[in-house]
Enzyme design. Structure first.
Site, PDB file in Angstrom:
ATOM      1  N   HIS A   1      84.246 -59.073  19.328  1.00 19.04           N
ATOM      2  CA  HIS A   1      83.374 -57.901  19.162  1.00 19.04           C
ATOM      3  C   HIS A   1      83.046 -57.276  20.527  1.00 19.04           C
ATOM      4  O   HIS A   1      83.158 -56.060  20.703  1.00 19.04           O
ATOM      5  CB  HIS A   1      82.106 -58.349  18.440  1.00 19.04           C
ATOM      6  CG  HIS A   1      81.071 -57.286  18.276  1.00 19.04           C
ATOM      7  ND1 HIS A   1      80.985 -56.500  17.147  1.00 19.04           N
ATOM      8  CD2 HIS A   1      80.082 -56.865  19.102  1.00 19.04           C
ATOM      9  CE1 HIS A   1      79.972 -55.639  17.287  1.00 19.04           C
ATOM     10  NE2 HIS A   1      79.401 -55.840  18.463  1.00 19.04           N
ATOM     11  N   GLU A   2      82.679 -58.108  21.490  1.00 20.06           N
ATOM     12  CA  GLU A   2      82.302 -57.580  22.815  1.00 20.06           C
ATOM     13  C   GLU A   2      83.497 -56.986  23.549  1.00 20.06           C
ATOM     14  O   GLU A   2      83.380 -55.935  24.172  1.00 20.06           O
ATOM     15  CB  GLU A   2      81.648 -58.687  23.663  1.00 20.06           C
ATOM     16  CG  GLU A   2      80.267 -59.107  23.158  1.00 20.06           C
ATOM     17  CD  GLU A   2      79.332 -57.932  22.966  1.00 20.06           C
ATOM     18  OE1 GLU A   2      79.298 -57.037  23.829  1.00 20.06           O
ATOM     19  OE2 GLU A   2      78.636 -57.888  21.936  1.00 20.06           O
TER      20      GLU A   2
ATOM     21  N   HIS B   1      84.132 -53.601  22.164  1.00 19.60           N
ATOM     22  CA  HIS B   1      83.318 -52.539  22.794  1.00 19.60           C
ATOM     23  C   HIS B   1      83.972 -52.083  24.101  1.00 19.60           C
ATOM     24  O   HIS B   1      84.020 -50.895  24.394  1.00 19.60           O
ATOM     25  CB  HIS B   1      81.927 -53.070  23.148  1.00 19.60           C
ATOM     26  CG  HIS B   1      80.928 -53.054  22.016  1.00 19.60           C
ATOM     27  ND1 HIS B   1      80.655 -51.934  21.264  1.00 19.60           N
ATOM     28  CD2 HIS B   1      80.093 -54.026  21.544  1.00 19.60           C
ATOM     29  CE1 HIS B   1      79.696 -52.235  20.364  1.00 19.60           C
ATOM     30  NE2 HIS B   1      79.347 -53.499  20.515  1.00 19.60           N
TER      31      HIS B   1
ATOM     32  N   GLU C   1      79.161 -50.089  16.748  1.00 18.39           N
ATOM     33  CA  GLU C   1      79.150 -51.445  16.195  1.00 18.39           C
ATOM     34  C   GLU C   1      80.322 -51.646  15.251  1.00 18.39           C
ATOM     35  O   GLU C   1      81.018 -52.654  15.290  1.00 18.39           O
ATOM     36  CB  GLU C   1      77.838 -51.695  15.451  1.00 18.39           C
ATOM     37  CG  GLU C   1      76.675 -51.989  16.364  1.00 18.39           C
ATOM     38  CD  GLU C   1      77.073 -53.006  17.406  1.00 18.39           C
ATOM     39  OE1 GLU C   1      77.522 -54.096  17.022  1.00 18.39           O
ATOM     40  OE2 GLU C   1      76.954 -52.716  18.593  1.00 18.39           O
TER      41      GLU C   1
HETATM   42 ZN   LIG Z   1      77.957 -54.662  19.427  1.00 16.73          ZN
END
Ligand SMILES: [Zn+2]
Length: 283
Positions: free
Chosen positions: A148-149, A152, A211
């Site tokens: 997830h990071e 981003h 997100e």
């Molecule tokens: Zn996030």
């Protein structure tokens, strides 16, 4: 007299608009997000972000207590490097490898049981806080977080949010001037945007769109790295149960409602699962 004033105001507004358009043209302006192909605002030169990141990362590490639990530190690095490798392969396949050509990946574990957080700065500098480990539980759970990071980071969400905040705060000022004369402010903004803002006292949370993009890219990355992406569902369920305790920026308040997030993850799983199945065969 009134008319005169009005003209001045109008001229000022026009000046601001011209400056904003100039900013947009001065730098490439937009960049495409992998997988979703959305075009994001991209005003800060990547080289500027990477050099800020290197300084700030060192600073955070100096001010933090690094974990001495060798097993856990090694786990963070192992999972991080597998996700990083998957990210490189993924971008290379789509001809976007230039996006991270200056990355020098680094994954560190910060000893802080109260902070349920993790982040990745431009240049591939990442931190995991020990407070998130009870929720990740195992390597696959950690792969959800780091996928997830890194998602981003690949989507340049930080640049997009820096750009929006700079336009809002310093709209009339040329960006190059803002970056060189407002160094303290720019530095704080950087920290707030990239999730390390606890050290400067404020954080700018990611939007729901960001997100959702990071979740989608993260699922593909973890699957390519050989972790079962279906495990993202129980991980987010565990995260949603800690609501009401401390409020970790990246991992709670701003995220979409748990049901929405889990429904979205289910929608994106078919996109990621074949990569996991392929990785099993390769073993
Ligand atoms: Zn996030």
């Amino acid at each position: 007299m009134k008319i005169f004033n009005y003209q001045i105001h109008e001229r000022r507004a026009l000046g601001g608009l011209v400056a904003a358009i100039y900013l947009l043209l001065q730098f490439q302006g937009c960049a495409e997000v992998p997988i979703t192909h959305r075009k994001g605002l991209h005003l800060v030169p990547e080289s500027e972000l990477v050099s800020m990141s290197l300084q700030q990362y060192d600073d955070v590490l100096k001010k933090s207590k690094l974990s001495t639990d060798t097993q856990k530190v090694e786990m963070v690095r192992r999972v991080g490097n597998r996700i990083a490798k998957a990210a490189e392969a993924f971008l290379a396949e789509t001809g976007q490898q230039d996006k991270i050509k200056n990355y020098k990946w680094e994954f560190n574990l910060i000893e802080d049981d109260k902070t349920v957080n993790a982040w990745v700065m431009p240049g591939g500098k990442a931190a995991v806080y020990s407070g998130i480990l009870p929720y990740t539980q195992n390597e696959t759970g950690l792969a959800v977080v780091l996928g997830h990071e890194v998602g981003h980071a690949l989507a340049d969400h930080g640049n997009e949010r820096m750009s929006q905040a700079l336009l809002a705060q310093m709209g009339g000022m040329a960006l190059s001037v803002a970056l060189s004369t407002q160094q303290e402010q720019t530095k704080q903004l950087f920290m707030a945007v990239y999730g390390a803002g606890a050290t400067v006292g404020f954080l700018l949370p990611y939007s729901r769109l960001h997100e959702s993009e990071a979740d989608r890219i993260g699922l593909t990355l973890m699957a390519r790295a050989g972790y079962d992406p279906r495990q993202a569902i129980p991980f987010w369920e565990r995260m949603s149960k800690q609501e009401g305790k401390s409020s970790p920026p990246e991992f709670l308040s701003t995220h979409p409602a748990p049901q929405t997030r889990i429904a979205d993850i289910k929608k994106y799983l078919p996109e990621a699962l074949p990569f996991y199945q392929k990785s099993l065969k390769a073993e």
